[in-house]
Design a protein around this motif. Sequence first.
Motif, short mmCIF file in Angstrom:
data_model
loop_
_atom_site.label_atom_id
_atom_site.label_comp_id
_atom_site.label_asym_id
_atom_site.label_seq_id
_atom_site.Cartn_x
_atom_site.Cartn_y
_atom_site.Cartn_z
N MET A 35 41.17 48.82 44.28
CA MET A 35 40.68 47.47 44.08
C MET A 35 41.71 46.64 43.32
O MET A 35 42.53 47.16 42.56
CB MET A 35 39.37 47.49 43.29
CG MET A 35 38.27 48.28 43.93
SD MET A 35 37.65 47.48 45.42
CE MET A 35 36.37 48.66 45.90
N GLN A 36 41.66 45.32 43.51
CA GLN A 36 42.51 44.42 42.76
C GLN A 36 41.77 44.02 41.46
O GLN A 36 40.58 43.70 41.48
CB GLN A 36 42.82 43.17 43.57
CG GLN A 36 43.63 43.45 44.83
CD GLN A 36 45.03 43.96 44.48
OE1 GLN A 36 45.81 43.26 43.83
NE2 GLN A 36 45.34 45.19 44.88
N VAL A 37 42.52 44.04 40.35
CA VAL A 37 41.92 43.78 39.05
C VAL A 37 42.67 42.65 38.35
O VAL A 37 43.90 42.67 38.25
CB VAL A 37 41.95 45.04 38.15
CG1 VAL A 37 41.31 44.74 36.79
CG2 VAL A 37 41.23 46.20 38.83
N LEU A 38 41.91 41.66 37.89
CA LEU A 38 42.44 40.58 37.06
C LEU A 38 41.88 40.73 35.66
O LEU A 38 40.67 40.93 35.49
CB LEU A 38 42.04 39.21 37.62
CG LEU A 38 42.59 38.83 39.01
CD1 LEU A 38 41.90 37.56 39.49
CD2 LEU A 38 44.10 38.65 38.96
N THR A 39 42.74 40.61 34.64
CA THR A 39 42.28 40.81 33.26
C THR A 39 42.78 39.67 32.38
O THR A 39 43.96 39.31 32.40
CB THR A 39 42.81 42.14 32.69
OG1 THR A 39 42.36 43.22 33.53
CG2 THR A 39 42.27 42.36 31.28
N TRP A 40 41.86 39.12 31.61
CA TRP A 40 42.19 38.10 30.62
C TRP A 40 41.83 38.61 29.23
O TRP A 40 40.69 39.08 29.01
CB TRP A 40 41.39 36.81 30.85
CG TRP A 40 41.76 36.03 32.07
CD1 TRP A 40 42.61 34.97 32.15
CD2 TRP A 40 41.25 36.22 33.41
NE1 TRP A 40 42.67 34.48 33.42
CE2 TRP A 40 41.84 35.23 34.22
CE3 TRP A 40 40.35 37.14 33.99
CZ2 TRP A 40 41.57 35.13 35.58
CZ3 TRP A 40 40.09 37.04 35.34
CH2 TRP A 40 40.70 36.04 36.12
#
Length: 283
Positions: free
Chosen positions: A260-265
């Motif tokens: 899966m693609q993961v974006l983290t802030w």
Amino acid sequence: MKLRLLLALIAPLMLTGCLLSPGKFTSQLALMKDGSFSYSYNGEIQLLALSKLAEMSAKEGEKFEAQDCYDDEFEVRECTEAEVAEQKAEWDANAETRQAKKREEAEQMKLMLGGIDPSSPEAAEEFAAHLQRQKGWNKVSHRGDGLFDVDFAITGTLSHDFAFPMIEKMPMGASFVTAILRNDGKVRIDATGFAAQGAGNPWQGMMSGAMGMANLKSSDGDEDKMPNLVMPEGTFTIVTDGSILANNTDEGPEANPSGMQVLTWNVTPRTEAAPTALIDLSR
């Protein structure tokens, strides 16, 4: 003086829908091409209307305090006894007007809280029960000063827009995260509640200023009176098998072990840009 400025700054926030603020948190939104989604929020949420600040704001103006007097050069000077007496007479004459305004504001606040009276000793427990009867609110416990520990998790099919938190009879202006579904299968995610500085959200910017002021040490003896106001601090993650068309993370998407693609802030009290992303779930 600092306390009076803080109360003046925060009062309009509590009457315009900016009632909730995230504190320390961990949050994740998962969006899948088959239409399924899940969202979780674990951490602190503060309800300003139940904080010490709201109590102080309600009591503001109950006791007469002489206002500054100025000389011909517009410099602050000591008021004469006659000037103080004149101010006191005007303050007494406006007593009924002040009380009527406070009653009106109290009714407005009660309506915005879904009928809960914030001045009631049971208000925090009523609010927690109000949330826990809605799906997804697994835990809501009050720690005092309007600060709640929250465990929220929900799953479903993203066939419509989603917002968190959505609270029965409360204004949508309190949302931290929104996912807007477009007709072409794209989803726009905005987490305006997770930006302490709120460049795209003027109310959140005012909130940040108020909280910063509340947590500063005062040189005029107000520090012991200052309420504890939280600021957003935590991690927001988006997980998806869709195509990430745009995002404002520092590092961009990364693949997890499941592909899966993961974006983290990483959100801190200094975060200026609210997390945002555009994801295509149609391909």
